[in-house]
Design a protein around this motif. Sequence first.
Motif, PDB file in Angstrom:
ATOM      1  N   ALA A 209       0.835  -1.206   0.000  1.00 11.13           N
ATOM      2  CA  ALA A 209       0.000   0.000   0.000  1.00 11.13           C
ATOM      3  C   ALA A 209       0.866   1.251   0.000  1.00 11.13           C
ATOM      4  CB  ALA A 209      -0.929   0.005   1.206  1.00 11.13           C
ATOM      5  N   ASN A 210       0.372   2.299  -0.619  1.00 13.93           N
ATOM      6  CA  ASN A 210       1.061   3.594  -0.643  1.00 13.93           C
ATOM      7  C   ASN A 210       0.664   4.381   0.597  1.00 13.93           C
ATOM      8  OD1 ASN A 210       2.318   5.984  -1.206  1.00 13.93           O
ATOM      9  ND2 ASN A 210       1.052   6.510  -2.965  1.00 13.93           N
ATOM     10  N   LEU A 211       1.622   4.637   1.491  1.00 13.31           N
ATOM     11  CA  LEU A 211       1.338   5.283   2.764  1.00 13.31           C
ATOM     12  C   LEU A 211       2.008   6.648   2.893  1.00 13.31           C
ATOM     13  CD1 LEU A 211       1.879   2.162   5.061  1.00 13.31           C
ATOM     14  CD2 LEU A 211      -0.263   2.970   4.070  1.00 13.31           C
ATOM     15  N   SER A 212       2.475   7.203   1.808  1.00 11.47           N
ATOM     16  CA  SER A 212       3.248   8.446   1.887  1.00 11.47           C
ATOM     17  C   SER A 212       2.417   9.631   2.374  1.00 11.47           C
ATOM     18  CB  SER A 212       3.863   8.765   0.517  1.00 11.47           C
ATOM     19  OG  SER A 212       2.845   8.880  -0.470  1.00 11.47           O
ATOM     20  N   GLU A 213       1.094   9.606   2.144  1.00  6.10           N
ATOM     21  CA  GLU A 213       0.246  10.716   2.548  1.00  6.10           C
ATOM     22  C   GLU A 213      -0.541  10.436   3.823  1.00  6.10           C
ATOM     23  OE1 GLU A 213      -2.275  11.709  -0.680  1.00  6.10           O
ATOM     24  OE2 GLU A 213      -0.643  12.300  -2.031  1.00  6.10           O
ATOM     25  N   VAL A 214      -0.348   9.285   4.424  1.00  9.44           N
ATOM     26  CA  VAL A 214      -1.134   8.869   5.590  1.00  9.44           C
ATOM     27  C   VAL A 214      -0.568   9.513   6.852  1.00  9.44           C
ATOM     28  CG1 VAL A 214      -1.846   6.890   6.976  1.00  9.44           C
ATOM     29  CG2 VAL A 214      -1.791   6.714   4.493  1.00  9.44           C
ATOM     30  N   THR A 215      -1.449   9.967   7.729  1.00 10.62           N
ATOM     31  CA  THR A 215      -1.029  10.552   9.010  1.00 10.62           C
ATOM     32  C   THR A 215      -1.355   9.657  10.197  1.00 10.62           C
ATOM     33  OG1 THR A 215      -3.123  11.751   9.248  1.00 10.62           O
ATOM     34  CG2 THR A 215      -1.315  12.893   8.128  1.00 10.62           C
ATOM     35  N   LEU A 216      -2.208   8.652  10.014  1.00  7.77           N
ATOM     36  CA  LEU A 216      -2.510   7.692  11.074  1.00  7.77           C
ATOM     37  C   LEU A 216      -2.676   6.320  10.443  1.00  7.77           C
ATOM     38  CD1 LEU A 216      -3.247   6.790  13.937  1.00  7.77           C
ATOM     39  CD2 LEU A 216      -5.610   7.502  13.487  1.00  7.77           C
ATOM     40  N   VAL A 217      -1.821   5.373  10.857  1.00  9.34           N
ATOM     41  CA  VAL A 217      -1.885   3.993  10.379  1.00  9.34           C
ATOM     42  C   VAL A 217      -2.357   3.121  11.530  1.00  9.34           C
ATOM     43  CG1 VAL A 217      -0.579   2.041   9.467  1.00  9.34           C
ATOM     44  CG2 VAL A 217      -0.047   4.352   8.704  1.00  9.34           C
ATOM     45  N   LEU A 240       6.756   1.306   7.179  1.00  8.61           N
ATOM     46  CA  LEU A 240       6.236   2.425   7.963  1.00  8.61           C
ATOM     47  C   LEU A 240       7.351   3.383   8.371  1.00  8.61           C
ATOM     48  CD1 LEU A 240       3.710   0.545  10.298  1.00  8.61           C
ATOM     49  CD2 LEU A 240       3.182   1.955   8.310  1.00  8.61           C
ATOM     50  N   GLU A 241       8.485   2.831   8.785  1.00  9.22           N
ATOM     51  CA  GLU A 241       9.588   3.685   9.225  1.00  9.22           C
ATOM     52  C   GLU A 241      10.182   4.482   8.072  1.00  9.22           C
ATOM     53  OE1 GLU A 241      11.799   2.637  12.945  1.00  9.22           O
ATOM     54  OE2 GLU A 241      11.939   0.720  11.903  1.00  9.22           O
ATOM     55  N   ALA A 242      10.165   3.902   6.891  1.00  5.01           N
ATOM     56  CA  ALA A 242      10.799   4.571   5.757  1.00  5.01           C
ATOM     57  C   ALA A 242       9.852   5.488   4.998  1.00  5.01           C
ATOM     58  CB  ALA A 242      11.374   3.522   4.802  1.00  5.01           C
ATOM     59  N   GLU A 243       8.557   5.167   4.963  1.00  4.41           N
ATOM     60  CA  GLU A 243       7.648   5.838   4.041  1.00  4.41           C
ATOM     61  C   GLU A 243       6.787   6.911   4.687  1.00  4.41           C
ATOM     62  OE1 GLU A 243       4.106   4.355   1.040  1.00  4.41           O
ATOM     63  OE2 GLU A 243       5.940   3.152   1.225  1.00  4.41           O
ATOM     64  N   LEU A 244       6.442   6.756   5.949  1.00  4.05           N
ATOM     65  CA  LEU A 244       5.546   7.721   6.585  1.00  4.05           C
ATOM     66  C   LEU A 244       6.217   9.082   6.725  1.00  4.05           C
ATOM     67  CD1 LEU A 244       3.858   5.661   9.452  1.00  4.05           C
ATOM     68  CD2 LEU A 244       2.880   6.340   7.261  1.00  4.05           C
ATOM     69  N   ALA A 245       5.405  10.123   6.670  1.00  2.00           N
ATOM     70  CA  ALA A 245       5.902  11.480   6.873  1.00  2.00           C
ATOM     71  C   ALA A 245       6.124  11.725   8.359  1.00  2.00           C
ATOM     72  CB  ALA A 245       4.909  12.493   6.304  1.00  2.00           C
ATOM     73  N   PRO A 246       7.049  12.599   8.739  1.00  2.00           N
ATOM     74  CA  PRO A 246       7.257  12.919  10.155  1.00  2.00           C
ATOM     75  C   PRO A 246       5.965  13.401  10.812  1.00  2.00           C
ATOM     76  CG  PRO A 246       9.046  13.802   8.839  1.00  2.00           C
ATOM     77  CD  PRO A 246       8.026  13.287   7.872  1.00  2.00           C
ATOM     78  N   GLY A 247       5.726  12.915  12.026  1.00  2.00           N
ATOM     79  CA  GLY A 247       4.518  13.271  12.755  1.00  2.00           C
ATOM     80  C   GLY A 247       3.378  12.308  12.561  1.00  2.00           C
ATOM     81  N   SER A 248       3.511  11.318  11.675  1.00  2.00           N
ATOM     82  CA  SER A 248       2.462  10.332  11.476  1.00  2.00           C
ATOM     83  C   SER A 248       2.450   9.346  12.639  1.00  2.00           C
ATOM     84  CB  SER A 248       2.671   9.579  10.159  1.00  2.00           C
ATOM     85  OG  SER A 248       2.639  10.468   9.060  1.00  2.00           O
ATOM     86  N   ALA A 249       1.258   8.965  13.075  1.00  2.00           N
ATOM     87  CA  ALA A 249       1.100   8.053  14.203  1.00  2.00           C
ATOM     88  C   ALA A 249       0.779   6.656  13.710  1.00  2.00           C
ATOM     89  CB  ALA A 249       0.000   8.546  15.136  1.00  2.00           C
ATOM     90  N   VAL A 250       1.147   5.656  14.516  1.00  2.00           N
ATOM     91  CA  VAL A 250       0.867   4.255  14.213  1.00  2.00           C
ATOM     92  C   VAL A 250       0.272   3.621  15.464  1.00  2.00           C
ATOM     93  CG1 VAL A 250       1.830   2.004  13.577  1.00  2.00           C
ATOM     94  CG2 VAL A 250       2.722   4.084  12.512  1.00  2.00           C
ATOM     95  N   TRP A 251      -0.867   2.939  15.297  1.00  2.00           N
ATOM     96  CA  TRP A 251      -1.495   2.174  16.376  1.00  2.00           C
ATOM     97  C   TRP A 251      -1.381   0.700  16.048  1.00  2.00           C
ATOM     98  CZ3 TRP A 251      -6.792   5.167  16.824  1.00  2.00           C
ATOM     99  CH2 TRP A 251      -6.542   6.467  17.269  1.00  2.00           C
ATOM    100  N   SER A 252      -0.955  -0.092  17.024  1.00  2.00           N
ATOM    101  CA  SER A 252      -0.774  -1.515  16.777  1.00  2.00           C
ATOM    102  C   SER A 252      -1.030  -2.297  18.057  1.00  2.00           C
ATOM    103  CB  SER A 252       0.642  -1.799  16.266  1.00  2.00           C
ATOM    104  OG  SER A 252       0.885  -3.188  16.174  1.00  2.00           O
TER     105      SER A 252
END
Length: 748
Positions: A209-217, A240-252
Amino acid sequence: MATWGTCVLLLWISFGPLSAEPQVPLDVAARAAGCHAESDKLSCLLQKLFAPSEEQAAAAADPSKLPTLPQLPVESTFEGLLRTGPALFDVPLGAGDVLAVLGSAAGRLPLVAFLLGLGSRTIGVEKDLVQHTRALLALRRLRDLLYTYGSDLVDSNAACEDQAAKGECTKDPATMSRCALSCYNRTQPTLLQWKGKTVSFFPQAAASANLSEVTLVILEQDGLAPADRARELAPITAKLEAELAPGSAVWSLDRLKLQGATAQEAEPRDPPEEGKPEKKPVMITVPAGGLVFLKRVHVATQWSRDVACHIYLRVPGPPAKMRPAWPLSVEAAQQLQRAATEELQRLGAMRLSGAVLSEMRFIDASVAAYGAREIGARRLARAFGAPVAALGSAGPDWCRCRPRKNQDLAYEVGALSLMAMFMQAVHSPRNQCTLPPCTGTDKLVAVAIAELRKQLLSGNASADLPPQALRDLGCLRLSDQRTLLHAALGRKDLQLARAVLRSQGHGGLFCRDSEGRTVLHHAAAGGSRASELQGREANLSGALQPRVNASAATEWVLSQMHSHAPDMVLATDSAGRSAAFSAEDAATLRLLRQAPQNLDLGATDIAGRGLVWYAAALKRNPILVELLCEEGDLPPRRNESGAANATVPARTPGPKAKKALEAGAQDPRASPFLAAVRQHAGLQCTGLAKVPPEQIAETWDVLAHCGGLERAKKREREREKERKKERKKEEVLVERRVFILRRDLLPN
């Protein structure tokens, strides 16, 4: 005028404000679906969206046919977090947010976020085609509900559905205009756009999936075995570590194994001498940011009353001057502090000494310098910054942990905050990491401990500590968000803890780790044994004072809290557990129970489990004896071989045991006897470590002698038989439902 005013009033009473049109999709869709009750509007609408098709409904009504799949997917663990502050760092989901649910199953969670109007765009990614088909069916029904009320997107011809099915929408422009809704359903089956908000579903693997514009995964679980799940998460975590923009959150729900992002960069070198050709650049690997684990929150769901959710935040890569040179030393730490101050000045800080950036300035600078989005930059400021008014007359608080009375106060970002943000995503080389994770802050805290112990060895234990060398480094957080004071008290090193508290100020008593535990929680853990020196610390022991046990460390923390932080004595962690739940020996428990602490030993956590449950699950036998057994009435001791000298009979519980067992008695899952049975059978209790086998027999003896174990065991065996029968029936039904769904929804 009176007549006109009366007419307007009658219209307002009959139809409501003429200009007030619902803007949240839930209000519009629920109104069209006939779900008018405010209390269950969402659940009513979801039942209609995920209802079976006509063929499935007919099959469900006929007892001779196989049953269908459940009408409503199970509530997601994360639904309760979408509108709460802690998981979003007190920055609610807004118009600048893009949500992505990896493993969205039937699409319930993306649709809930869209219906509540959270974020501007919601994406569901699911690799199972059966589940993806269910999501598309629910999406189509929602589209029909939204566009049948207050919209011009309607069909003017009853034959539109058949014409759209034949593909005439793309062949005849007139069909597109005449059959707007049917053509939209056919040409855009995976997408729904409504008043600037979008929800879409993609049938693909999460790693693609393309996650470059996502702010919450949001990483949903898919029922894989732990080993398979770990293998599946490895490439997703790296993505996730390489593609997400700074400030994006991840819930797992899973604890991610972080390694940090890296990038290739040309090694800096001096320009070539005049007349000589320039050499080919040498590429080197440099840190490029990554995910940082910041907190773990506990959520109650339909299938469990205590589910741990891990919260991560993507941070930018450090500038060249803030890349650490391994191994770290005191001089390297001081250089990093100076580089952080210079970076703040480059970002626009006005003060040359102790430079800080206001929250708004930091947001603007992060967007320009680090490529963060505005909403993500705000979350970075809240996660790593400090409240402006944290330094007050209540006492020194160098680590900015004291709670704010006014929650609307702005934040600011200083040099320490900036250094913490960068260093927590920088991981040391593998050959310099004995026990992962080994982040830059882990190493810097180790440097602070070594430097502080050198001063203690020199006899300077009572002197004020140098602010630059230790006050700042002592406020850095370890990978689990512990401060240096947490670590010192966890190892029962009171000499180090006293020195750290002088450095941090009494505001350090308010600091919490990722689990929400206070320094009192860490002091109470560990039992009656004193901690042992290990590894590098043994080389620095010298004339250091010996370690103490948990009760001595707890007594010291209580004396400090009663004077400077009385509210923290009764503080609970994110699972609702006070410091009494951390106690492993009777002396510490008695200390916490007596005045003036008065911790309630009958309290329970958010899942309704009391102290007896934890003592039985973790085989804390001294705690079980203290809670269940009457004074002087102890079970017989076991001999060296582990066998009891005599059979321990099960007795009727005494008054003390009855009172202790009342906690969590309403829920069978909170039964301490069930916890003991699970550990005895080798089944690890969720969130708890396994227990050495030699402690299990003693726990059985205490429960039998003081808690009436045999009768409880009989009840638990009967309940377990009933549960096995129910699970067997459910497995058969699910297999039949999957067969029906594949037959009805998948193409031939």
